[in-house]
Design an enzyme around this catalytic site. Sequence first.
Site, PDB file in Angstrom:
ATOM      1  NE  ARG A  84     -33.937  -3.557 -14.402  1.00 34.36           N
ATOM      2  CZ  ARG A  84     -35.231  -3.482 -14.175  1.00 34.36           C
ATOM      3  NH1 ARG A  84     -35.675  -2.779 -13.164  1.00 34.36           N
ATOM      4  NH2 ARG A  84     -36.086  -4.103 -14.946  1.00 34.36           N
ATOM      5  CE1 TYR A 114     -26.017  -8.423 -14.812  1.00 31.46           C
ATOM      6  CE2 TYR A 114     -24.950  -8.646 -12.677  1.00 31.46           C
ATOM      7  CZ  TYR A 114     -25.944  -8.101 -13.472  1.00 31.46           C
ATOM      8  OH  TYR A 114     -26.870  -7.250 -12.936  1.00 31.46           O
ATOM      9  CB  CYS A 123     -51.946   9.775  20.448  1.00 35.53           C
ATOM     10  SG  CYS A 123     -53.309   8.724  19.922  1.00 35.53           S
ATOM     11  CD  GLU A 153     -23.577 -15.133 -14.716  1.00 38.03           C
ATOM     12  OE1 GLU A 153     -22.753 -15.645 -15.486  1.00 38.03           O
ATOM     13  OE2 GLU A 153     -24.047 -13.993 -14.881  1.00 38.03           O
ATOM     14  CB  CYS A 179     -54.647   4.784  16.743  1.00 40.49           C
ATOM     15  SG  CYS A 179     -54.791   6.463  17.366  1.00 40.49           S
ATOM     16  CB  CYS A 211     -53.155   4.989  20.358  1.00 42.86           C
ATOM     17  SG  CYS A 211     -51.724   5.425  19.347  1.00 42.86           S
ATOM     18  CG  ASP A 231      -2.000  -1.017   1.139  1.00 44.53           C
ATOM     19  OD1 ASP A 231      -2.050  -1.720   0.109  1.00 44.53           O
ATOM     20  OD2 ASP A 231      -2.793  -1.125   2.099  1.00 44.53           O
ATOM     21  CB  CYS A 268     -52.735   9.460  16.303  1.00 41.98           C
ATOM     22  SG  CYS A 268     -51.350   8.431  16.789  1.00 41.98           S
ATOM     23  CE  LYS A 318     -31.871 -12.395  -8.935  1.00 41.95           C
ATOM     24  NZ  LYS A 318     -31.741 -11.187  -8.146  1.00 41.95           N
ATOM     25  CD  GLU A 378       6.761  -1.223  -2.994  1.00 38.78           C
ATOM     26  OE1 GLU A 378       7.689  -1.369  -3.774  1.00 38.78           O
ATOM     27  OE2 GLU A 378       6.062  -2.171  -2.565  1.00 38.78           O
ATOM     28  CE1 TYR A 379      -2.692   2.082  -6.726  1.00 42.74           C
ATOM     29  CE2 TYR A 379      -3.264   3.606  -4.952  1.00 42.74           C
ATOM     30  CZ  TYR A 379      -3.525   3.060  -6.202  1.00 42.74           C
ATOM     31  OH  TYR A 379      -4.586   3.518  -6.941  1.00 42.74           O
ATOM     32  CE  LYS A 413     -34.974 -13.588  -6.190  1.00 43.69           C
ATOM     33  NZ  LYS A 413     -35.375 -12.729  -5.170  1.00 43.69           N
ATOM     34  CG  ASP A 459     -29.337  -9.296  -2.411  1.00 43.19           C
ATOM     35  OD1 ASP A 459     -30.014  -8.669  -3.243  1.00 43.19           O
ATOM     36  OD2 ASP A 459     -29.722  -9.535  -1.259  1.00 43.19           O
ATOM     37  CE  LYS A 475     -26.846 -13.926 -16.757  1.00 47.08           C
ATOM     38  NZ  LYS A 475     -25.719 -13.026 -16.574  1.00 47.08           N
TER      39      LYS A 475
HETATM   40  S1  IVH Z   1     -28.454 -10.978 -15.821  1.00 45.38           S
HETATM   41  C1  IVH Z   1     -31.330  -9.550 -19.053  1.00 45.38           C
HETATM   42  N1  IVH Z   1     -26.775 -11.927 -14.026  1.00 45.38           N
HETATM   43  O1  IVH Z   1     -30.675  -9.612 -10.663  1.00 45.38           O
HETATM   44  C2  IVH Z   1     -30.661 -10.204 -17.894  1.00 45.38           C
HETATM   45  N2  IVH Z   1     -28.444 -10.400 -13.302  1.00 45.38           N
HETATM   46  O2  IVH Z   1     -33.555 -10.109 -10.475  1.00 45.38           O
HETATM   47  C3  IVH Z   1     -30.244  -9.243 -16.865  1.00 45.38           C
HETATM   48  N3  IVH Z   1     -28.327  -9.827 -10.932  1.00 45.38           N
HETATM   49  O3  IVH Z   1     -31.704  -6.883 -12.623  1.00 45.38           O
HETATM   50  C4  IVH Z   1     -29.695  -9.755 -15.647  1.00 45.38           C
HETATM   51  N4  IVH Z   1     -26.591 -11.057 -10.449  1.00 45.38           N
HETATM   52  O4  IVH Z   1     -29.578  -6.629 -11.178  1.00 45.38           O
HETATM   53  C5  IVH Z   1     -27.834 -11.131 -14.260  1.00 45.38           C
HETATM   54  N5  IVH Z   1     -25.201 -12.794 -12.558  1.00 45.38           N
HETATM   55  C6  IVH Z   1     -26.252 -12.002 -12.785  1.00 45.38           C
HETATM   56  C7  IVH Z   1     -26.852 -11.239 -11.763  1.00 45.38           C
HETATM   57  C8  IVH Z   1     -27.957 -10.447 -12.063  1.00 45.38           C
HETATM   58  C9  IVH Z   1     -27.478 -10.213  -9.973  1.00 45.38           C
HETATM   59  C10 IVH Z   1     -29.467  -8.906 -10.722  1.00 45.38           C
HETATM   60  C11 IVH Z   1     -29.647  -7.872 -11.802  1.00 45.38           C
HETATM   61  C12 IVH Z   1     -31.049  -8.087 -12.316  1.00 45.38           C
HETATM   62  C13 IVH Z   1     -31.695  -8.774 -11.152  1.00 45.38           C
HETATM   63  C14 IVH Z   1     -32.909  -9.573 -11.579  1.00 45.38           C
END
Ligand code: IVH
Length: 751
Positions: free
Chosen positions: A137, A241, A432, A114, A447, A429, A34, A452, A116, A36-37, A331, A118, A307
């Site tokens: 988005r 992605y 109040c 892959e 209430c 309540c 760090d 209130c 998802k 050196e950076y 999910k 969050d 996908k």
């Molecule tokens: S592909 C047209 N890949 O999940 C396809 N989405 O619930 C677009 N997300 O709006 C999404 N990881 O914000 C894709 N590996 C992943 C993702 C991913 C998270 C989110 C993304 C999307 C939302 C849909």
Amino acid sequence: MTQAEATKRHAQLVEEIRGHDHAYHVEAKPKISDREYDRLYHELLDLERNFPELVAPDSPSQRVGGEPLKVFKPVRHLLPMLSLDNTYSQDEVRDFVKRVQKLLPDEVLDWSVEPKVDGVAMSLRYENERLAIGATRGDGTTGDDITANLRTIRSVPLRIHLSGKGGGMQKKQKEFFDSAGSTLEVRGEVYLTKTGFEKLNAERQAAGEEAFANPRNAAAGSLKQLDPRLVAKRPLDVVVYGLGKVEGAITHPHTHTEVLAWLKTLGFKTPQCVWHCHSADELIAAINELDRIRKNLPYETDGAVIKLNSSAQRDRVGFTAKAPRWAIAYKYAAERAETKLRDITIQVGRTGALTPVAELEPVFLAGSTISRATLHNEDEIRRKDIRIGDMVVIEKAGEVIPAVVGVVEAKRRRDAAPFDFAKHLHGQCPVCGGPISRDPKYVVWRCENLQCPAQATRRLEFFTARGALDIESVGGIVADKLVERSLVREPLDLFELRLEALATLNLGNEESPRIFGEKNATKAIHAIERARTFPLSRWLFGLAIPDVGKTTAQDLAKFHDTIKDVAKSPLLADILSYHEKQSALPGVRREKPERYERLKMEIAEIRGRLIESHFAARSKSKADKEPGIVTKVGPVVAKSVLDFFASEKGGKILRRMKELGIEPSSEKISAAKAATLPFAGKVFVLTGTLPTMTREEASAKIEAFGGKVSGSVSGNTDFVLAGAEAGSKLEKAQKLGVKIVDESEFLKMCR
Ligand code: IVH
């Protein structure tokens, strides 16, 4: 140092720092310490101070720059940012694979899986190899321009090399490449690592600030900051992605695997683990494996994304209105934990509804520490026999508020008494002290005191929220204090607030005052002034009319010019009397046959008016004996809206808005505008079952775009929208040479 030497050294430093940023933030393999950076970075800053002409927007020194923004500008994505449909079981995954295979019969399909992530979806647009725009988005078509915030994230390259240098191009191709016209949209997710989140929350709590509920909220909250200097302090990161629009790039990847590999060579961070699968069984195995390892990933995941790999196949299966048909999210089931229910407190909502809240012994669950959970209502508590002091099971899935799903009866103390809602509140309540009651028809206690303060605060918070009148600086603690100090009793009081009163508002207490201040107050007053002419739909939503959600508010605004028009709407009155007369019909037929025909005529007349106004569409073909209608809003909403404005409270709101000179802007679709809509004057006939849309949805879409739906095919028909098992109408259309479209073509026409 001469100018020439400085230019040369500057280029070297920029290149070197970029390399180290990539090694540290993308590859997680730092090559230098760090210290050196920092030395390199400071040398760059010194050089740029002495030779300011060397500063370019993509210099590593420019990740944070400029003044805080006033607002985020809207930006239109070059290609829409779609969402994903969700699945929750292995069977649904199998159904998805079958569905895609049916659309591509006899083709070999391969898939990727892959994590998802969050976080918050974002799009990065590179023009001529430089980061030009970074956006949220938004509604999928238009997002907020958060370029300044995204620039602060070091895994976001400010510069990419589409030609050569990791761009994946052969030498001989180079001469044909002109980066001057290139555009590249890259799609991904901004997130906060689990450890970054814990650290941030610890710092916030130490500073007396409110903790974020989870990493996703923290990332979203950070990106909403108008001052990039604050954003730079948040440990944000990105993973990419996918692609949006690509123009002028040499490489055109044919598969998702190639896309990810290309993005990686361009310097982006791509998902750490990706599975390549050839069948539903392999997909399920991959999903399960990801479930096992995802707790070790640095970021929160709430599922897996499946996908289709081939771009050509993706193009052929297309999209529905909101999501691609070639991808789906799986999910994972909500995570559960066991903890002690310390107490039950009662929250007062904006309509006076009293909601029981579980006060829990803090427990870590699905990425955050939970100390409160919803208990829904009295009946739920009784049904689950939840008692104070019990060990309870809580559940949390994604963004959903944690809920108590049950109790561990075996661990109950013998003296634990059943929970008695009214007794717990001493019949009043909790805020109040006003009277409370429970309408036996409903599960909710309320209430009854309209004054209130808790209700007033909730109404104010609702009114000022982002989807409503967007006066965010007046939410939370500010709303609390405005009500507490009697500066605001009703949302409309905001429009009479004086700058001085707001600027001197004490958000703390007598001992340790925290003054809102002139700067914040000015900002808030501006936002309040701006709200005066906000679109009608925002006002209809913000006023919290019972049964009027966002979509209903938008539907109402499309058909009414002003709020007064809604209050006295003949369309809503027609809907009410249409339904009343319809339900009276059988009785009249039996008891007063002489009235029957007249009543039928009256109904037909109302139906005609509603269809003419486009506020309703036919739900059945003309050939049916009793054609019905699908209205934009149903009789419950119509009654609720008319009752609201007819009530003393509603009347007062209308009068006050007039006195205050508030005029929401109209969103009504004019006849002239309707004529410019893509389906203006076009007649559609629907037949068969569409793969994803119901008939009502398709009809609504046709009408929203200015077209008409007819029940039978004739020389006047412009299009037949045909689904599976289409019958005689399809044959007739073929005979008459009417254009036949399927759902995916139809959706393309709607874009
Ligand atoms: S592909 C047209 N890949 O999940 C396809 N989405 O619930 C677009 N997300 O709006 C999404 N990881 O914000 C894709 N590996 C992943 C993702 C991913 C998270 C989110 C993304 C999307 C939302 C849909």
